[in-house]
Every structure is written in C-alpha cells, then in structure tokens.
Design a protein around this motif. Structure first.
Motif, PDB file in Angstrom:
ATOM      1  N   SER A  28       0.879  -1.173  -0.037  1.00 53.33           N
ATOM      2  CA  SER A  28       0.072  -0.056  -0.060  1.00 53.33           C
ATOM      3  C   SER A  28       0.838   1.370   0.083  1.00 53.33           C
ATOM      4  N   TRP A  29       2.021   1.103   0.521  1.00 50.41           N
ATOM      5  CA  TRP A  29       3.026   2.295   0.487  1.00 50.41           C
ATOM      6  C   TRP A  29       3.381   2.739  -0.778  1.00 50.41           C
ATOM      7  N   TYR A  30       3.917   1.560  -1.192  1.00 51.31           N
ATOM      8  CA  TYR A  30       4.536   1.835  -2.769  1.00 51.31           C
ATOM      9  C   TYR A  30       3.558   2.273  -3.682  1.00 51.31           C
ATOM     10  N   ARG A  31       2.158   1.691  -3.385  1.00 54.70           N
ATOM     11  CA  ARG A  31       1.035   2.320  -4.329  1.00 54.70           C
ATOM     12  C   ARG A  31       0.742   3.721  -4.042  1.00 54.70           C
ATOM     13  N   LYS A  32       0.902   4.042  -2.951  1.00 54.50           N
ATOM     14  CA  LYS A  32       0.773   5.591  -2.430  1.00 54.50           C
ATOM     15  C   LYS A  32       1.794   6.493  -3.337  1.00 54.50           C
ATOM     16  N   LEU A  33       2.910   5.791  -3.103  1.00 58.07           N
ATOM     17  CA  LEU A  33       4.287   6.708  -3.691  1.00 58.07           C
ATOM     18  C   LEU A  33       3.927   6.737  -5.336  1.00 58.07           C
ATOM     19  N   ALA A  34       3.545   5.609  -5.826  1.00 56.37           N
ATOM     20  CA  ALA A  34       3.201   5.479  -7.321  1.00 56.37           C
ATOM     21  C   ALA A  34       2.068   6.857  -7.515  1.00 56.37           C
ATOM     22  N   ASP A  35       0.906   6.632  -6.825  1.00 55.72           N
ATOM     23  CA  ASP A  35      -0.216   7.436  -7.139  1.00 55.72           C
ATOM     24  C   ASP A  35      -0.106   8.867  -6.848  1.00 55.72           C
ATOM     25  N   GLU A  36       0.666   9.233  -5.846  1.00 48.48           N
ATOM     26  CA  GLU A  36       0.804  10.639  -5.371  1.00 48.48           C
ATOM     27  C   GLU A  36       1.805  11.296  -5.839  1.00 48.48           C
ATOM     28  N   GLY A  37       2.949  10.615  -6.266  1.00 49.38           N
ATOM     29  CA  GLY A  37       4.154  11.365  -6.716  1.00 49.38           C
ATOM     30  C   GLY A  37       5.211  11.582  -5.340  1.00 49.38           C
ATOM     31  N   GLN A  38       6.409  11.931  -5.638  1.00 52.05           N
ATOM     32  CA  GLN A  38       7.247  12.310  -4.674  1.00 52.05           C
ATOM     33  C   GLN A  38       7.367  13.803  -4.132  1.00 52.05           C
ATOM     34  N   ARG A  39       7.345  13.699  -2.819  1.00 53.29           N
ATOM     35  CA  ARG A  39       7.526  14.866  -1.959  1.00 53.29           C
ATOM     36  C   ARG A  39       8.738  14.821  -1.252  1.00 53.29           C
ATOM     37  N   PRO A  40       9.826  14.691  -1.446  1.00 54.47           N
ATOM     38  CA  PRO A  40      11.083  14.559  -0.783  1.00 54.47           C
ATOM     39  C   PRO A  40      11.367  15.645   0.162  1.00 54.47           C
ATOM     40  N   ARG A  41      11.689  15.369   1.424  1.00 53.06           N
ATOM     41  CA  ARG A  41      12.147  16.416   2.432  1.00 53.06           C
ATOM     42  C   ARG A  41      13.488  17.066   2.136  1.00 53.06           C
ATOM     43  N   ALA A  42      14.200  16.527   1.149  1.00 53.06           N
ATOM     44  CA  ALA A  42      15.453  17.237   0.807  1.00 53.06           C
ATOM     45  C   ALA A  42      15.964  16.611  -0.284  1.00 53.06           C
ATOM     46  N   MET A  43      16.876  17.515  -0.945  1.00 47.78           N
ATOM     47  CA  MET A  43      17.952  16.722  -1.920  1.00 47.78           C
ATOM     48  C   MET A  43      19.047  16.718  -1.481  1.00 47.78           C
ATOM     49  N   VAL A  44      19.800  15.626  -1.662  1.00 50.45           N
ATOM     50  CA  VAL A  44      21.252  15.217  -1.251  1.00 50.45           C
ATOM     51  C   VAL A  44      22.240  15.144  -2.403  1.00 50.45           C
ATOM     52  N   ILE A  45      23.113  15.995  -2.493  1.00 51.18           N
ATOM     53  CA  ILE A  45      24.176  15.555  -3.430  1.00 51.18           C
ATOM     54  C   ILE A  45      25.571  15.219  -2.834  1.00 51.18           C
ATOM     55  N   THR A  46      25.618  13.858  -3.316  1.00 51.40           N
ATOM     56  CA  THR A  46      26.942  13.123  -2.738  1.00 51.40           C
ATOM     57  C   THR A  46      27.483  12.577  -3.841  1.00 51.40           C
ATOM     58  N   CYS A  47      28.673  11.657  -3.299  1.00 53.38           N
ATOM     59  CA  CYS A  47      29.475  11.069  -4.071  1.00 53.38           C
ATOM     60  C   CYS A  47      29.064   9.774  -4.723  1.00 53.38           C
ATOM     61  N   CYS A  48      29.400   9.439  -5.894  1.00 52.52           N
ATOM     62  CA  CYS A  48      29.212   7.991  -6.413  1.00 52.52           C
ATOM     63  C   CYS A  48      29.534   7.068  -5.761  1.00 52.52           C
ATOM     64  N   ASP A  49      30.525   7.108  -4.792  1.00 55.28           N
ATOM     65  CA  ASP A  49      31.294   6.059  -4.154  1.00 55.28           C
ATOM     66  C   ASP A  49      30.158   5.097  -3.303  1.00 55.28           C
ATOM     67  N   SER A  50      30.067   3.955  -3.739  1.00 52.34           N
ATOM     68  CA  SER A  50      29.404   2.827  -3.212  1.00 52.34           C
ATOM     69  C   SER A  50      29.276   2.644  -1.765  1.00 52.34           C
TER      70      SER A  50
END
Length: 216
Positions: A28-50
């Motif tokens: 149900s959580w994944y369906r909510k994400l799909a139906d309502e779109g994203q509303r992220p709390r922050a953008m994070v810019i970080t390194c490609c390092d795994s």
C-alpha cells in the motif's frame, strides 16, 4: 542494442526476494508513492562512491530524499550555455519543481575523486590531466580550492581538508544559481554541508558562520 545483456543472476535473485518480502509487506505504501508522486524532504548531493548509503545514514524511507550522485559530490558554477549539465539539471528540478526545503551536500573520507584532484594539483596524475579525461575535467571544479590546503604537510590531513573543501566549493557554487539564491533569500531553501567519516560513522557539519566543520 546488441551489447545489452541480461542482469547477473544474483541481482535477479535479490530482486525476487525483495519483491516477495519488502515490497509485498508494504504494497500500500508503494502504491501511494506511485499514485501521489514524490514529495522529498530534502535533496542530497553526494559522491558516486558505493560506500555512501545516504538512506541508511539518515534512516530515510523511500520517497524522503531526492539523491543526486557524481564524482566527489561537486557542483559546478552556474554556466548558462548549451552544454549537457546533469548536476545543475537535478538541482533545478529539485528546487523549482519539487521545491525541497533543504539541500544537503555530503562529502566523505577516502574519496577517490578528491584524491585524484590532489594528485593532479601535485602533478602526480598524468592520466587525469589528459584533456580527454572526463574525470579530470570534472575534478577541475575543485582545483582552485587546492591552494587553501596545499601547505598542510601531512598527506592524510591535507586530503581530508580537500574533501571538506569539496563540500564548501559545492555550497558556494550552488549560490551562483539564480533560482537557488532566490529560494535561499526567500527562506524557502536551506543549504547544508556534511563530511562523513566512513570508518567511524561520524558526521561533521559545516558552520558557515565560523567556516569550520563540527562533529554532530
């Protein structure tokens, strides 16, 4: 595209395990994400390092963080030309479309990109100095900041200082983007700088008031 091959079997097995457990338990959580779109709390810019797992560090759920990765977590200065700019495009989308309230730049210890920049500045990386090196040209964003750490005698201390300069450089360059500066001025966006120690798990945050990093 004849060069595209099937996924390695271990990835396939892990996917099926995730789909049957984590996804099924939270359908149900994944369906909510799909139906309502994203509303992220922050953008994070970080390194490609795994080794940098941002969601784990902040115990973030899916949909909470808009994450952009590149070599050495660098943001180039604003350049309104006809080039292809992946990082500025991601920042523009996060700030103007998603309207994230926070933008966090996360650097880290033992960063190969920063070490490469250090070696370029010390004439120890001829491959990166090749004008055809995408990595070398990208790390050129950080090169001017090397002068601020060049006199530190200990190699590890000098490298750590340059890793932290990568965070500061990105924060400074972010403010050259008009839409970022405007959002900050209107107090709709806050910028944050973090340096992460992979070995200890410590986070140091950058205080713009005193120009120093402080451990959380």
């Amino acid at each position: 595209m004849e060069h595209a091959k099937p996924l390695p079997q271990n990835f396939v097995q892990r996917f099926h395990g995730w789909k049957a457990t984590t996804h099924a338990d939270n359908a149900s959580w994944y369906r909510k994400l799909a139906d309502e779109g994203q509303r992220p709390r922050a953008m994070v810019i970080t390194c490609c390092d795994s080794r940098i797992h941002v969601s784990s560090i902040f115990e973030a759920e899916q949909g909470e963080l808009f994450v952009h990765r590149n070599i050495a977590n660098l943001v180039p200065p604003f350049q309104p030309d006809c080039g292809l700019h992946g990082t500025p495009a991601a920042v523009e989308y996060a700030v103007t479309a998603l309207k994230v309230p926070h933008l966090i730049v996360i650097g880290h210890s033992q960063c190969g990109g920063v070490a490469g920049c250090r070696d370029m500045c010390e004439d120890k990386a001829p491959a990166l100095q090749d004008p055809n090196s995408f990595v070398g040209r990208w790390l050129g964003i950080l090169r001017p900041s090397y002068e601020k750490v060049a006199d530190i005698p200990d190699l590890d201390d000098r490298t750590r200082a340059l890793e932290q300069q990568a965070v500061i450089t990105s924060l400074e360059n972010l403010m050259t983007f008009p839409f970022v500066a405007d959002a900050v001025a209107k107090e709709e966006l806050s910028l944050h700088g973090i340096w992460y120690d992979i070995g200890t798990g410590d986070l140091d945050w950058y205080n713009g008031q005193d120009g120093q990093f402080h451990t959380l």
